[in-house]
Design an enzyme around this catalytic site. Structure first.
Site, PDB file in Angstrom:
ATOM      1  N   TYR A 148       0.838  -1.200   0.000  1.00 55.82           N
ATOM      2  CA  TYR A 148       0.000   0.000   0.000  1.00 55.82           C
ATOM      3  C   TYR A 148       0.879   1.258   0.000  1.00 55.82           C
ATOM      4  CZ  TYR A 148      -3.807   3.137   1.537  1.00 55.82           C
ATOM      5  OH  TYR A 148      -4.741   4.142   1.638  1.00 55.82           O
ATOM      6  N   ASN A 193     -14.085  -0.491  13.591  1.00 56.00           N
ATOM      7  CA  ASN A 193     -13.936  -1.641  14.505  1.00 56.00           C
ATOM      8  C   ASN A 193     -14.466  -1.312  15.897  1.00 56.00           C
ATOM      9  OD1 ASN A 193     -12.797  -3.466  12.776  1.00 56.00           O
ATOM     10  ND2 ASN A 193     -10.874  -3.669  13.880  1.00 56.00           N
ATOM     11  N   GLY A 210      -1.872   1.206  22.905  1.00 57.73           N
ATOM     12  CA  GLY A 210      -2.940   2.196  22.733  1.00 57.73           C
ATOM     13  C   GLY A 210      -2.447   3.635  22.783  1.00 57.73           C
ATOM     14  N   PRO A 277       2.453   2.665  12.305  1.00 57.62           N
ATOM     15  CA  PRO A 277       3.035   3.970  12.632  1.00 57.62           C
ATOM     16  C   PRO A 277       2.691   4.410  14.056  1.00 57.62           C
ATOM     17  CG  PRO A 277       2.026   4.031  10.461  1.00 57.62           C
ATOM     18  CD  PRO A 277       1.613   2.734  11.098  1.00 57.62           C
ATOM     19  N   GLN A 279       2.775   7.575  15.350  1.00 54.66           N
ATOM     20  CA  GLN A 279       2.052   8.846  15.490  1.00 54.66           C
ATOM     21  C   GLN A 279       1.715   9.394  14.098  1.00 54.66           C
ATOM     22  OE1 GLN A 279       4.774  11.503  17.474  1.00 54.66           O
ATOM     23  NE2 GLN A 279       6.276  11.398  15.844  1.00 54.66           N
ATOM     24  N   ARG A 280       0.677  10.205  14.068  1.00 54.09           N
ATOM     25  CA  ARG A 280       0.335  10.796  12.772  1.00 54.09           C
ATOM     26  C   ARG A 280      -0.552  12.016  12.976  1.00 54.09           C
ATOM     27  NH1 ARG A 280      -2.389   6.694   9.306  1.00 54.09           N
ATOM     28  NH2 ARG A 280      -0.404   5.731   8.863  1.00 54.09           N
TER      29      ARG A 280
HETATM   30  P1  NAD Z   1     -12.758   1.671   0.387  1.00 55.72           P
HETATM   31  O1  NAD Z   1     -12.046   0.365   0.490  1.00 55.72           O
HETATM   32  O2  NAD Z   1     -14.071   1.831   1.047  1.00 55.72           O
HETATM   33  O3  NAD Z   1     -12.942   2.091  -1.139  1.00 55.72           O
HETATM   34  C1  NAD Z   1     -12.093   1.655  -2.169  1.00 55.72           C
HETATM   35  C2  NAD Z   1     -12.957   1.330  -3.368  1.00 55.72           C
HETATM   36  O4  NAD Z   1     -12.123   0.964  -4.467  1.00 55.72           O
HETATM   37  C3  NAD Z   1     -13.895   0.150  -3.113  1.00 55.72           C
HETATM   38  O5  NAD Z   1     -15.201   0.468  -3.554  1.00 55.72           O
HETATM   39  C4  NAD Z   1     -13.284  -0.977  -3.928  1.00 55.72           C
HETATM   40  O6  NAD Z   1     -14.223  -1.940  -4.324  1.00 55.72           O
HETATM   41  C5  NAD Z   1     -12.690  -0.194  -5.081  1.00 55.72           C
HETATM   42  N1  NAD Z   1     -11.612  -0.909  -5.775  1.00 55.72           N
HETATM   43  C6  NAD Z   1     -10.578  -1.565  -5.221  1.00 55.72           C
HETATM   44  N2  NAD Z   1      -9.803  -2.088  -6.172  1.00 55.72           N
HETATM   45  C7  NAD Z   1     -10.361  -1.744  -7.370  1.00 55.72           C
HETATM   46  C8  NAD Z   1     -10.033  -2.001  -8.729  1.00 55.72           C
HETATM   47  N3  NAD Z   1      -8.947  -2.720  -9.055  1.00 55.72           N
HETATM   48  N4  NAD Z   1     -10.832  -1.504  -9.690  1.00 55.72           N
HETATM   49  C9  NAD Z   1     -11.938  -0.788  -9.372  1.00 55.72           C
HETATM   50  N5  NAD Z   1     -12.315  -0.521  -8.107  1.00 55.72           N
HETATM   51  C10 NAD Z   1     -11.517  -1.001  -7.122  1.00 55.72           C
HETATM   52  O7  NAD Z   1     -11.724   2.777   0.936  1.00 55.72           O
HETATM   53  P2  NAD Z   1     -11.878   4.343   1.131  1.00 55.72           P
HETATM   54  O8  NAD Z   1     -11.595   4.629   2.538  1.00 55.72           O
HETATM   55  O9  NAD Z   1     -13.116   4.842   0.509  1.00 55.72           O
HETATM   56  O10 NAD Z   1     -10.621   4.861   0.297  1.00 55.72           O
HETATM   57  C11 NAD Z   1     -10.759   5.436  -0.993  1.00 55.72           C
HETATM   58  C12 NAD Z   1      -9.397   5.932  -1.461  1.00 55.72           C
HETATM   59  O11 NAD Z   1      -8.899   6.922  -0.556  1.00 55.72           O
HETATM   60  C13 NAD Z   1      -8.342   4.826  -1.533  1.00 55.72           C
HETATM   61  O12 NAD Z   1      -7.522   5.049  -2.661  1.00 55.72           O
HETATM   62  C14 NAD Z   1      -7.540   5.036  -0.277  1.00 55.72           C
HETATM   63  O13 NAD Z   1      -6.222   4.590  -0.416  1.00 55.72           O
HETATM   64  C15 NAD Z   1      -7.617   6.549  -0.100  1.00 55.72           C
HETATM   65  N6  NAD Z   1      -7.435   6.933   1.307  1.00 55.72           N
HETATM   66  C16 NAD Z   1      -8.435   6.748   2.214  1.00 55.72           C
HETATM   67  C17 NAD Z   1      -8.221   7.090   3.542  1.00 55.72           C
HETATM   68  C18 NAD Z   1      -9.296   6.922   4.587  1.00 55.72           C
HETATM   69  O14 NAD Z   1      -9.012   7.150   5.770  1.00 55.72           O
HETATM   70  N7  NAD Z   1     -10.522   6.587   4.259  1.00 55.72           N
HETATM   71  C19 NAD Z   1      -6.987   7.598   3.943  1.00 55.72           C
HETATM   72  C20 NAD Z   1      -5.980   7.736   2.983  1.00 55.72           C
HETATM   73  C21 NAD Z   1      -6.226   7.429   1.669  1.00 55.72           C
HETATM   74  N1  UDP Z   2      -6.138  -0.382  15.711  1.00 51.24           N
HETATM   75  C1  UDP Z   2      -6.502  -0.917  16.942  1.00 51.24           C
HETATM   76  N2  UDP Z   2      -7.574  -1.762  16.993  1.00 51.24           N
HETATM   77  C2  UDP Z   2      -8.299  -2.091  15.899  1.00 51.24           C
HETATM   78  C3  UDP Z   2      -7.934  -1.534  14.644  1.00 51.24           C
HETATM   79  C4  UDP Z   2      -6.831  -0.694  14.590  1.00 51.24           C
HETATM   80  O1  UDP Z   2      -5.885  -0.634  17.976  1.00 51.24           O
HETATM   81  O2  UDP Z   2      -9.261  -2.864  16.048  1.00 51.24           O
HETATM   82  C5  UDP Z   2      -5.000   0.547  15.666  1.00 51.24           C
HETATM   83  C6  UDP Z   2      -3.949   0.218  14.616  1.00 51.24           C
HETATM   84  O3  UDP Z   2      -2.993  -0.689  15.139  1.00 51.24           O
HETATM   85  C7  UDP Z   2      -3.363   1.591  14.352  1.00 51.24           C
HETATM   86  C8  UDP Z   2      -4.554   2.536  14.524  1.00 51.24           C
HETATM   87  O4  UDP Z   2      -5.512   1.813  15.288  1.00 51.24           O
HETATM   88  O5  UDP Z   2      -2.384   1.919  15.327  1.00 51.24           O
HETATM   89  C9  UDP Z   2      -5.194   2.966  13.211  1.00 51.24           C
HETATM   90  O6  UDP Z   2      -5.441   1.810  12.457  1.00 51.24           O
HETATM   91  P1  UDP Z   2      -6.231   1.826  11.080  1.00 51.24           P
HETATM   92  O7  UDP Z   2      -6.173   0.445  10.538  1.00 51.24           O
HETATM   93  O8  UDP Z   2      -7.547   2.464  11.279  1.00 51.24           O
HETATM   94  O9  UDP Z   2      -5.421   2.835  10.144  1.00 51.24           O
HETATM   95  P2  UDP Z   2      -3.865   3.080   9.817  1.00 51.24           P
HETATM   96  O10 UDP Z   2      -3.000   2.239  10.710  1.00 51.24           O
HETATM   97  O11 UDP Z   2      -3.729   2.710   8.390  1.00 51.24           O
HETATM   98  O12 UDP Z   2      -3.685   4.510  10.097  1.00 51.24           O
END
Ligand code: NAD
Ligand code: UDP
Length: 318
Positions: A148, A193, A210, A277, A279-280
């Site tokens: 990713y 979750n 946590g 990660p 922190q963010r």
């Molecule tokens: P999501 O998993 O709900 O949505 C992703 C969508 O893409 C799904 O509908 C899935 O079916 C579709 N998809 C996956 N592979 C595909 C393919 N090969 N062809 C066509 N469709 C495909 O996730 P989301 O949270 O809505 O994320 C959307 C975008 O935003 C993603 O690119 C993700 O990396 C980015 N993003 C989201 C977050 C967040 O916190 N939600 C944070 C950072 C980046």
């Molecule tokens: N996390 C957790 N319990 C869960 C799911 C996630 O403690 O049931 C933690 C995970 O380890 C991370 C943070 O929550 O530290 C955010 O996780 P998430 O998968 O939402 O996003 P990302 O790590 O990609 O920022």
């Protein structure tokens, strides 16, 4: 009313963010083509849009070429939750690399403007806090999150090379953790979750101690930021951080969810996933400057409608 309307392609349009984006674009009077292969997305997210005659749905995997005519492309297709993107890591890299090449190739041919949904994951486990766009990140290229993280980094490279080499109009948004309605029941990310566990009276699973932190942005704020970025003048390419600078530990999030759901769930500590990660927090100075954008919805305010959404979803599936 539709005099400024554009034909807009949203890849990943049936996902969490994509479905909200499709809805907002339709409200603004645009024609929307939603492309999705339903890997993590769901028809439930867009079923209410199917009756709108300016909305079109195409089941398609963007790792294969696509030939359509549109004015703008929002490239969101990619599973976003660690459990889903790690389920088929090779496909995750493919959707980011082959998928981006296909969508950039399409944009080039039809001279469309294209926006990439990038991520705070390009910063990896950041050594700089908060993270400005100039920070180059701390990413493991061979770990379980790399499909990713590195996939998204390579997608950014492709966007900027197409921009330099072919003078294309690109926009890159680095999205930080966003939450809200239409997240999948088994999405696996922390906010969904915890809410689902709290509503079902199951233990809240905290990975690690946590004390790792994240900054949570409500979906409506994020969508407004994405659309504002798409509408900037052509010389604005980004990358631009989009997220809410309000930073919380995962333990604080668990406590808030328990409180807001009146749950009697206990907290259960589990192993911290590899390369998680520590922190963010987004530095959103640039977004404030060039988009005049900042999030309006604080965590507690956004959690309430998200909890209501999951309550209704769980009830409808019972
Ligand atoms: P999501 O998993 O709900 O949505 C992703 C969508 O893409 C799904 O509908 C899935 O079916 C579709 N998809 C996956 N592979 C595909 C393919 N090969 N062809 C066509 N469709 C495909 O996730 P989301 O949270 O809505 O994320 C959307 C975008 O935003 C993603 O690119 C993700 O990396 C980015 N993003 C989201 C977050 C967040 O916190 N939600 C944070 C950072 C980046
Ligand atoms: N996390 C957790 N319990 C869960 C799911 C996630 O403690 O049931 C933690 C995970 O380890 C991370 C943070 O929550 O530290 C955010 O996780 P998430 O998968 O939402 O996003 P990302 O790590 O990609 O920022």
């Amino acid at each position: 009313m539709r005099h400024n309307h554009k034909r807009v392609l949203v890849t990943g349009g049936a996902g969490f963010l994509g479905s909200h984006l499709c809805e907002h674009l339709l409200e603004q009077g645009h024609d929307v083509l939603c492309v999705d292969n339903f890997y993590t997305g769901s028809k439930r997210n867009i079923v209410h849009l199917l009756e709108n005659r300016y909305f079109e749905l195409l089941r398609h995997d963007i790792t294969f070429p696509l030939y359509v005519e549109v004015d703008e492309i929002y490239n969101l297709a990619c599973p976003a939750s660690p459990i889903h993107y790690q389920n088929d890591p090779v496909q995750t890299t493919k959707v980011n690399v082959h998928g981006s090449i296909n969508m950039l190739g399409l944009a080039k041919r039809i001279k469309a403007k294209i926006l990439q949904a990038s991520t705070s994951e390009v910063y990896g486990d950041p050594a700089i806090h908060p993270q400005p766009e100039t920070y180059r990140g701390n990413v493991n290229c061979i770990g379980v999150r790399s499909c990713y993280d590195e996939g998204k980094r390579c997608a950014e490279t492709l966007f900027f090379d197409y921009h330099r080499q072919h003078s294309m109009k690109i926009k890159v948004a680095r999205i930080f953790n966003t939450y809200g309605s239409r997240m999948h029941l088994n999405d696996g990310r922390v906010v969904s979750n915890f809410i689902v566990q709290a509503l079902k009276g199951k233990p809240i699973t905290i990975y690690g101690d946590g004390y790792q932190s994240r900054s949570f942005c409500y979906v409506d704020d994020l969508i407004e930021g994405l659309i504002s970025l798409m509408n900037t003048p052509d010389e604005v390419t980004g990358p631009v951080n989009l997220g809410n600078p309000g930073e919380f530990t995962i333990l604080e999030l668990a406590e808030r969810v328990i409180e807001l759901t009146n749950s009697n769930s206990e907290i259960r500590y589990e192993a911290l996933p590899e390369d998680d990660p520590r922190q963010r927090q987004p530095d959103i100075t640039l977004a404030r400057e060039i988009l005049n954008w900042e999030p309006k919805v604080p965590l507690e305010q956004g959690l309430n409608p998200t909890i209501t959404y999951f309550e209704e979803l769980i009830r409808s599936l019972a």
